[in-house]
Enzyme design. Structure first.
Site, PDB file in Angstrom:
ATOM      1  N   THR A  11       0.827  -1.219   0.000  1.00  0.00           N
ATOM      2  CA  THR A  11       0.000   0.000   0.000  1.00  0.00           C
ATOM      3  C   THR A  11       0.858   1.265   0.000  1.00  0.00           C
ATOM      4  O   THR A  11       0.670   2.161  -0.826  1.00  0.00           O
ATOM      5  CB  THR A  11      -0.920   0.000   1.241  1.00  0.00           C
ATOM      6  OG1 THR A  11      -1.718  -1.185   1.200  1.00  0.00           O
ATOM      7  CG2 THR A  11      -1.813   1.215   1.272  1.00  0.00           C
ATOM      8  N   GLY A 109       4.671   1.803  11.370  1.00  0.00           N
ATOM      9  CA  GLY A 109       4.441   0.514  12.027  1.00  0.00           C
ATOM     10  C   GLY A 109       5.631   0.050  12.833  1.00  0.00           C
ATOM     11  O   GLY A 109       5.562  -0.976  13.519  1.00  0.00           O
ATOM     12  N   CYS A 138      -0.085   7.063   9.800  1.00  0.00           N
ATOM     13  CA  CYS A 138      -1.062   7.902   9.102  1.00  0.00           C
ATOM     14  C   CYS A 138      -1.829   8.796  10.071  1.00  0.00           C
ATOM     15  O   CYS A 138      -1.949  10.001   9.853  1.00  0.00           O
ATOM     16  CB  CYS A 138      -2.015   7.037   8.290  1.00  0.00           C
ATOM     17  SG  CYS A 138      -2.654   5.620   9.187  1.00  0.00           S
ATOM     18  N   ASN A 139      -2.348   8.220  11.155  1.00  0.00           N
ATOM     19  CA  ASN A 139      -3.103   9.049  12.103  1.00  0.00           C
ATOM     20  C   ASN A 139      -2.210  10.069  12.784  1.00  0.00           C
ATOM     21  O   ASN A 139      -2.583  11.233  12.946  1.00  0.00           O
ATOM     22  CB  ASN A 139      -3.779   8.154  13.149  1.00  0.00           C
ATOM     23  CG  ASN A 139      -5.038   7.535  12.594  1.00  0.00           C
ATOM     24  OD1 ASN A 139      -5.865   8.227  11.998  1.00  0.00           O
ATOM     25  ND2 ASN A 139      -5.193   6.236  12.757  1.00  0.00           N
ATOM     26  N   ALA A 190      -1.097   8.726  21.206  1.00  0.00           N
ATOM     27  CA  ALA A 190      -0.688   9.906  21.988  1.00  0.00           C
ATOM     28  C   ALA A 190       0.839   9.972  22.103  1.00  0.00           C
ATOM     29  O   ALA A 190       1.448  11.015  21.836  1.00  0.00           O
ATOM     30  CB  ALA A 190      -1.330   9.863  23.376  1.00  0.00           C
ATOM     31  N   HIS A 214      -9.646   6.913   8.247  1.00  0.00           N
ATOM     32  CA  HIS A 214      -9.879   7.006   9.681  1.00  0.00           C
ATOM     33  C   HIS A 214     -10.643   8.307   9.914  1.00  0.00           C
ATOM     34  O   HIS A 214     -10.489   9.269   9.147  1.00  0.00           O
ATOM     35  CB  HIS A 214      -8.555   7.107  10.438  1.00  0.00           C
ATOM     36  CG  HIS A 214      -7.582   6.015  10.132  1.00  0.00           C
ATOM     37  ND1 HIS A 214      -7.725   4.730  10.558  1.00  0.00           N
ATOM     38  CD2 HIS A 214      -6.407   6.034   9.443  1.00  0.00           C
ATOM     39  CE1 HIS A 214      -6.704   4.000  10.159  1.00  0.00           C
ATOM     40  NE2 HIS A 214      -5.883   4.770   9.468  1.00  0.00           N
ATOM     41  N   GLN A 292      -5.746   7.004   4.873  1.00  0.00           N
ATOM     42  CA  GLN A 292      -4.625   6.263   5.470  1.00  0.00           C
ATOM     43  C   GLN A 292      -3.597   5.787   4.453  1.00  0.00           C
ATOM     44  O   GLN A 292      -2.412   5.678   4.769  1.00  0.00           O
ATOM     45  CB  GLN A 292      -5.148   5.074   6.301  1.00  0.00           C
ATOM     46  CG  GLN A 292      -5.581   3.848   5.514  1.00  0.00           C
ATOM     47  CD  GLN A 292      -6.999   3.949   4.972  1.00  0.00           C
ATOM     48  OE1 GLN A 292      -7.690   4.927   5.197  1.00  0.00           O
ATOM     49  NE2 GLN A 292      -7.437   2.931   4.249  1.00  0.00           N
TER      50      GLN A 292
HETATM   51  P1  NAD Z   1       1.539  -3.869   2.974  1.00  0.00           P
HETATM   52  O1  NAD Z   1       1.300  -5.175   3.645  1.00  0.00           O
HETATM   53  O2  NAD Z   1       0.498  -3.329   2.076  1.00  0.00           O
HETATM   54  O3  NAD Z   1       2.899  -3.905   2.152  1.00  0.00           O
HETATM   55  C1  NAD Z   1       4.092  -4.423   2.669  1.00  0.00           C
HETATM   56  C2  NAD Z   1       4.899  -5.046   1.544  1.00  0.00           C
HETATM   57  O4  NAD Z   1       6.175  -5.451   2.036  1.00  0.00           O
HETATM   58  C3  NAD Z   1       4.237  -6.276   0.946  1.00  0.00           C
HETATM   59  O5  NAD Z   1       4.252  -6.151  -0.458  1.00  0.00           O
HETATM   60  C4  NAD Z   1       5.141  -7.432   1.412  1.00  0.00           C
HETATM   61  O6  NAD Z   1       5.201  -8.487   0.483  1.00  0.00           O
HETATM   62  C5  NAD Z   1       6.502  -6.741   1.486  1.00  0.00           C
HETATM   63  N1  NAD Z   1       7.473  -7.452   2.323  1.00  0.00           N
HETATM   64  C6  NAD Z   1       7.368  -8.654   2.891  1.00  0.00           C
HETATM   65  N2  NAD Z   1       8.491  -8.963   3.564  1.00  0.00           N
HETATM   66  C7  NAD Z   1       9.349  -7.936   3.421  1.00  0.00           C
HETATM   67  C8  NAD Z   1      10.662  -7.668   3.883  1.00  0.00           C
HETATM   68  N3  NAD Z   1      11.326  -8.513   4.647  1.00  0.00           N
HETATM   69  N4  NAD Z   1      11.213  -6.486   3.560  1.00  0.00           N
HETATM   70  C9  NAD Z   1      10.559  -5.589   2.818  1.00  0.00           C
HETATM   71  N5  NAD Z   1       9.285  -5.807   2.354  1.00  0.00           N
HETATM   72  C10 NAD Z   1       8.695  -6.965   2.633  1.00  0.00           C
HETATM   73  O7  NAD Z   1       1.863  -2.850   4.158  1.00  0.00           O
HETATM   74  P2  NAD Z   1       1.583  -1.286   4.165  1.00  0.00           P
HETATM   75  O8  NAD Z   1       0.158  -1.046   4.515  1.00  0.00           O
HETATM   76  O9  NAD Z   1       2.129  -0.667   2.943  1.00  0.00           O
HETATM   77  O10 NAD Z   1       2.410  -0.842   5.449  1.00  0.00           O
HETATM   78  C11 NAD Z   1       3.803  -0.670   5.381  1.00  0.00           C
HETATM   79  C12 NAD Z   1       4.251   0.177   6.554  1.00  0.00           C
HETATM   80  O11 NAD Z   1       3.605   1.456   6.477  1.00  0.00           O
HETATM   81  C13 NAD Z   1       3.878  -0.375   7.945  1.00  0.00           C
HETATM   82  O12 NAD Z   1       4.870   0.022   8.859  1.00  0.00           O
HETATM   83  C14 NAD Z   1       2.585   0.340   8.246  1.00  0.00           C
HETATM   84  O13 NAD Z   1       2.290   0.421   9.628  1.00  0.00           O
HETATM   85  C15 NAD Z   1       2.871   1.699   7.659  1.00  0.00           C
HETATM   86  N6  NAD Z   1       1.693   2.484   7.308  1.00  0.00           N
HETATM   87  C16 NAD Z   1       0.630   1.903   6.708  1.00  0.00           C
HETATM   88  C17 NAD Z   1      -0.473   2.661   6.406  1.00  0.00           C
HETATM   89  C18 NAD Z   1      -1.691   2.048   5.796  1.00  0.00           C
HETATM   90  O14 NAD Z   1      -2.785   2.543   6.033  1.00  0.00           O
HETATM   91  N7  NAD Z   1      -1.596   1.017   5.013  1.00  0.00           N
HETATM   92  C19 NAD Z   1      -0.487   4.027   6.677  1.00  0.00           C
HETATM   93  C20 NAD Z   1       0.649   4.613   7.238  1.00  0.00           C
HETATM   94  C21 NAD Z   1       1.734   3.830   7.557  1.00  0.00           C
END
Ligand code: NAD
Length: 338
Positions: A11, A109, A138-139, A190, A214, A292
């Site tokens: 994402t 994350g 994001c939040n 927080a 959100h 998000q």
């Molecule tokens: P996601 O699951 O959509 O994507 C993660 C990708 O990383 C997948 O394609 C997965 O195959 C790949 N992956 C697997 N193992 C890996 C490794 N060892 N090294 C690198 N990549 C690997 O996750 P996301 O939603 O994009 O979230 C990624 C980060 O961004 C997290 O820390 C999350 O908390 C943060 N985040 C997510 C959002 C959201 O709403 N989706 C918003 C803000 C921050």
């Protein structure tokens, strides 16, 4: 040019890739992929170089995916790795970056200790020269963008934050229960905000079964003067925040983004829901929605620029806003919901 790779193409990763490719100071070397799936094929089709673990090369090629090299080679040739791996994977990946002496940008994350907690609006300069930066979640990014400009102008005694979180992203196979609301008092948000801004804040989070955005509410208690509702238009005029007067559902905002033709419905900024603003004594209550999937994309770009001290804060944020279309999306949304 700063050579950048993106480790994790989900994402967040795929959106950051698109943004890097538009930036004239950033050179996207490619992405690290671990699963030979449709996303890898789309990356091929879009001309994004795909690097995979050495042992996975035959599996990817057997599925018709063009491989440009190994993850190891990709990391070696990068100045900065944008790590967009799943929660907690960044901490494991950091060991590799340390060993290879590579700079990295992590996502929200990860635990705060992984690097400098970053929000472009609030602490751009503090990130200069830092090897490891964490773009807060994001939040938290939404809270920083809303609280930051308020805290600059008024003394805040306390913020009580209540979050309604989406249960899953559109493409997730994980997520919340179908028919249940989950809550967590004293949620981590927080402390996460405090990792960026020095403000007294407590939070509670509810998770509900839907996919888009959100919706967060804050009761802000001011010490001394406080803004009136009308002041908010001036305060947020030049911020990465859209002020919507007439929206009454999150789905209206998503639908507007679709009808405005925005790629992946991405609006990159929180929407301050002006019809939720209420004042009482020294307190103001207000709510904002958070897209998000896209809100942290501008911060990822600004973080790389700050890390390499390649541009100043104002110039970097202005360029990022231009590249992502934020300068147009904000007035468009404000007009649609005016
Ligand atoms: P996601 O699951 O959509 O994507 C993660 C990708 O990383 C997948 O394609 C997965 O195959 C790949 N992956 C697997 N193992 C890996 C490794 N060892 N090294 C690198 N990549 C690997 O996750 P996301 O939603 O994009 O979230 C990624 C980060 O961004 C997290 O820390 C999350 O908390 C943060 N985040 C997510 C959002 C959201 O709403 N989706 C918003 C803000 C921050």
């Amino acid at each position: 040019m700063i050579n950048v790779c993106v480790n994790g193409y989900g994402t967040i990763g795929k959106r950051v890739v698109d943004a890097i490719r538009k930036h004239n100071k950033l050179n996207l070397l490619g992405i690290a992929k671990y699963t030979p799936d449709q996303d890898a094929k789309i990356a091929n089709m879009n001309g994004v170089n795909v690097f995979v673990p050495k042992e996975s090369v035959p599996t990817f090629e057997a599925k018709g995916i063009e491989v440009d090299g190994t993850v190891d080679e990709l990391l070696e040739s990068s100045d900065t790795v944008v790590d967009a791996s799943p929660d907690d994977f960044g901490a494991k990946n950091k060991q590799i970056y340390v060993q290879k002496e590579k700079k990295a940008i992590f996502q929200g994350g990860e635990e705060a200790g992984i690097g400098f907690s970053f929000n472009a609006r609030c602490n751009f300069d503090g990130a200069k020269g830092k090897d490891f930066i964490r773009v807060v979640s994001c939040n938290t990014t939404g809270y920083c963008r809303v609280i930051g400009p308020l805290a600059e102008r008024y003394k805040i005694r306390h913020v009580f934050a209540s979050l309604i979180r989406r249960g899953a992203d559109l493409n997730d196979t994980k997520g919340s229960q179908l028919n249940s609301v989950e809550w967590k008092a004293k949620s981590h948000h927080a402390d996460d905000v405090k990792s960026v801004i020095d403000v007294p804040i407590s939070s509670i989070a509810f998770k509900i079964p839907h996919t888009h955005s959100h919706v967060n509410s804050m009761l802000v208690e001011f010490d001394g003067g406080k803004p009136g509702k009308e002041d908010l238009y001036e305060i947020f005029k030049n911020e990465r925040v859209a002020l919507l007067n007439g929206a009454t559902t999150s789905s209206q905002i998503v639908e507007a983004a679709r009808d405005l033709g925005l790629k992946r419905f991405d609006i990159f900024m929180p929407c301050l829901l002006m019809n939720t603003v209420m004042s009482n004594g020294n307190s103001m209550f207000l709510s904002f929605s958070v897209p998000q999937e896209s809100i942290v994309v501008p911060e990822n770009i600004d973080a790389v620029i700050a890390q390499h001290d390649s541009m100043g804060k104002e110039d970097s944020m202005r360029l990022t806003d231009e590249l992502l279309g934020i300068k147009n999306i904000k007035p468009q949304l404000e007009k649609v919901f005016g």
